[in-house]
Design a protein around this motif. Structure first.
Motif, PDB file in Angstrom:
ATOM      1  N   ALA A 116       0.833  -1.201   0.000  1.00  0.00           N
ATOM      2  CA  ALA A 116       0.000   0.000   0.000  1.00  0.00           C
ATOM      3  C   ALA A 116       0.869   1.252   0.000  1.00  0.00           C
ATOM      4  N   LEU A 117       1.946   1.214   0.751  1.00  0.00           N
ATOM      5  CA  LEU A 117       2.856   2.354   0.788  1.00  0.00           C
ATOM      6  C   LEU A 117       3.508   2.575  -0.572  1.00  0.00           C
ATOM      7  N   LEU A 118       3.880   1.504  -1.243  1.00  0.00           N
ATOM      8  CA  LEU A 118       4.480   1.633  -2.570  1.00  0.00           C
ATOM      9  C   LEU A 118       3.490   2.161  -3.609  1.00  0.00           C
ATOM     10  N   VAL A 119       2.217   1.900  -3.425  1.00  0.00           N
ATOM     11  CA  VAL A 119       1.208   2.396  -4.360  1.00  0.00           C
ATOM     12  C   VAL A 119       0.816   3.834  -4.021  1.00  0.00           C
ATOM     13  N   LEU A 120       0.656   4.132  -2.738  1.00  0.00           N
ATOM     14  CA  LEU A 120       0.148   5.439  -2.337  1.00  0.00           C
ATOM     15  C   LEU A 120       1.197   6.542  -2.376  1.00  0.00           C
ATOM     16  N   GLU A 121       2.444   6.237  -2.117  1.00  0.00           N
ATOM     17  CA  GLU A 121       3.481   7.273  -2.098  1.00  0.00           C
ATOM     18  C   GLU A 121       3.609   8.002  -3.429  1.00  0.00           C
ATOM     19  N   PRO A 122       3.705   7.300  -4.562  1.00  0.00           N
ATOM     20  CA  PRO A 122       3.770   8.048  -5.830  1.00  0.00           C
ATOM     21  C   PRO A 122       2.509   8.863  -6.104  1.00  0.00           C
ATOM     22  N   LEU A 123       1.353   8.323  -5.726  1.00  0.00           N
ATOM     23  CA  LEU A 123       0.118   9.074  -5.920  1.00  0.00           C
ATOM     24  C   LEU A 123       0.103  10.346  -5.078  1.00  0.00           C
ATOM     25  N   LEU A 124       0.530  10.238  -3.824  1.00  0.00           N
ATOM     26  CA  LEU A 124       0.591  11.420  -2.973  1.00  0.00           C
ATOM     27  C   LEU A 124       1.627  12.412  -3.474  1.00  0.00           C
ATOM     28  N   CYS A 125       2.703  11.918  -4.026  1.00  0.00           N
ATOM     29  CA  CYS A 125       3.732  12.788  -4.612  1.00  0.00           C
ATOM     30  C   CYS A 125       3.154  13.577  -5.786  1.00  0.00           C
ATOM     31  N   ILE A 126       2.372  12.925  -6.623  1.00  0.00           N
ATOM     32  CA  ILE A 126       1.750  13.600  -7.760  1.00  0.00           C
ATOM     33  C   ILE A 126       0.754  14.646  -7.274  1.00  0.00           C
ATOM     34  N   ILE A 127      -0.011  14.316  -6.256  1.00  0.00           N
ATOM     35  CA  ILE A 127      -0.981  15.267  -5.707  1.00  0.00           C
ATOM     36  C   ILE A 127      -0.267  16.486  -5.140  1.00  0.00           C
ATOM     37  N   ARG A 128       0.832  16.251  -4.399  1.00  0.00           N
ATOM     38  CA  ARG A 128       1.598  17.388  -3.858  1.00  0.00           C
ATOM     39  C   ARG A 128       2.168  18.255  -4.966  1.00  0.00           C
ATOM     40  N   LYS A 129       2.678  17.625  -6.015  1.00  0.00           N
ATOM     41  CA  LYS A 129       3.250  18.381  -7.138  1.00  0.00           C
ATOM     42  C   LYS A 129       2.178  19.219  -7.827  1.00  0.00           C
ATOM     43  N   ASP A 130       0.996  18.651  -8.045  1.00  0.00           N
ATOM     44  CA  ASP A 130      -0.098  19.409  -8.653  1.00  0.00           C
ATOM     45  C   ASP A 130      -0.536  20.564  -7.755  1.00  0.00           C
ATOM     46  N   LYS A 131      -0.549  20.337  -6.466  1.00  0.00           N
ATOM     47  CA  LYS A 131      -0.934  21.391  -5.528  1.00  0.00           C
ATOM     48  C   LYS A 131       0.055  22.555  -5.585  1.00  0.00           C
ATOM     49  N   ARG A 132       1.362  22.228  -5.640  1.00  0.00           N
ATOM     50  CA  ARG A 132       2.371  23.288  -5.751  1.00  0.00           C
ATOM     51  C   ARG A 132       2.228  24.046  -7.064  1.00  0.00           C
ATOM     52  N   ALA A 133       1.928  23.326  -8.146  1.00  0.00           N
ATOM     53  CA  ALA A 133       1.754  23.980  -9.448  1.00  0.00           C
ATOM     54  C   ALA A 133       0.540  24.902  -9.425  1.00  0.00           C
ATOM     55  N   ARG A 134      -0.554  24.471  -8.802  1.00  0.00           N
ATOM     56  CA  ARG A 134      -1.737  25.328  -8.712  1.00  0.00           C
ATOM     57  C   ARG A 134      -1.462  26.577  -7.890  1.00  0.00           C
ATOM     58  N   ARG A 135      -0.728  26.405  -6.768  1.00  0.00           N
ATOM     59  CA  ARG A 135      -0.375  27.575  -5.954  1.00  0.00           C
ATOM     60  C   ARG A 135       0.494  28.550  -6.727  1.00  0.00           C
ATOM     61  N   ALA A 136       1.455  28.034  -7.475  1.00  0.00           N
ATOM     62  CA  ALA A 136       2.330  28.902  -8.270  1.00  0.00           C
ATOM     63  C   ALA A 136       1.524  29.615  -9.350  1.00  0.00           C
ATOM     64  N   ALA A 137       0.572  28.936  -9.969  1.00  0.00           N
ATOM     65  CA  ALA A 137      -0.252  29.562 -10.986  1.00  0.00           C
ATOM     66  C   ALA A 137      -1.121  30.661 -10.380  1.00  0.00           C
ATOM     67  N   ARG A 138      -1.677  30.413  -9.207  1.00  0.00           N
ATOM     68  CA  ARG A 138      -2.478  31.444  -8.528  1.00  0.00           C
ATOM     69  C   ARG A 138      -1.629  32.644  -8.162  1.00  0.00           C
ATOM     70  N   ALA A 139      -0.416  32.393  -7.713  1.00  0.00           N
ATOM     71  CA  ALA A 139       0.481  33.495  -7.346  1.00  0.00           C
ATOM     72  C   ALA A 139       0.834  34.319  -8.584  1.00  0.00           C
ATOM     73  N   ARG A 140       1.063  33.678  -9.720  1.00  0.00           N
ATOM     74  CA  ARG A 140       1.340  34.403 -10.949  1.00  0.00           C
ATOM     75  C   ARG A 140       0.138  35.225 -11.392  1.00  0.00           C
ATOM     76  N   ASP A 141      -1.066  34.648 -11.216  1.00  0.00           N
ATOM     77  CA  ASP A 141      -2.286  35.372 -11.600  1.00  0.00           C
ATOM     78  C   ASP A 141      -2.482  36.602 -10.720  1.00  0.00           C
ATOM     79  N   ARG A 142      -2.165  36.508  -9.455  1.00  0.00           N
ATOM     80  CA  ARG A 142      -2.304  37.653  -8.543  1.00  0.00           C
ATOM     81  C   ARG A 142      -1.313  38.752  -8.877  1.00  0.00           C
ATOM     82  N   GLU A 143      -0.110  38.364  -9.296  1.00  0.00           N
ATOM     83  CA  GLU A 143       0.920  39.346  -9.615  1.00  0.00           C
ATOM     84  C   GLU A 143       0.578  40.116 -10.887  1.00  0.00           C
ATOM     85  N   SER A 144      -0.096  39.488 -11.814  1.00  0.00           N
ATOM     86  CA  SER A 144      -0.398  40.177 -13.081  1.00  0.00           C
ATOM     87  C   SER A 144      -1.733  40.859 -13.080  1.00  0.00           C
TER      88      SER A 144
END
Length: 80
Positions: A52-80
């Motif tokens: 379960a750990l081997l299956v869930l860790e990559p999925l959680l990693c992808i979710i964290r990466k998408d969350k960081r990308a969304r935050r960065a996109a929101r920050a760029r939108d606020r700046e412009s």
């Protein structure tokens, strides 16, 4: 990103230990009669935890990466 996967080392070690101990406990339980079925059951729980750990860790990693990308996109939108 491989650096975001934190539990892979733990999961691989658990799988290694279970792979070594499972035949030993099985032999002790069924052939020599000195083992207990609870030890074998605990190994199956550890094995399933590691899988379960081997299956869930990559999925959680992808979710964290998408969350960081969304935050960065929101920050760029606020700046412009």
């Amino acid at each position: 990103e491989i650096k975001g996967i934190q539990g892979a080392f733990l999961a691989m070690n658990v799988l290694l230990y279970v792979s070594v101990l499972a035949p030993v406990f099985w032999h002790m339980w069924l052939y020599s009669g000195t083992g207990n079925s609870n030890f074998y059951y605990a190994l199956t729980l550890a094995y399933n935890f590691a899988l379960a750990l081997l299956v869930l860790e990559p999925l959680l990693c992808i979710i964290r990466k998408d969350k960081r990308a969304r935050r960065a996109a929101r920050a760029r939108d606020r700046e412009s």
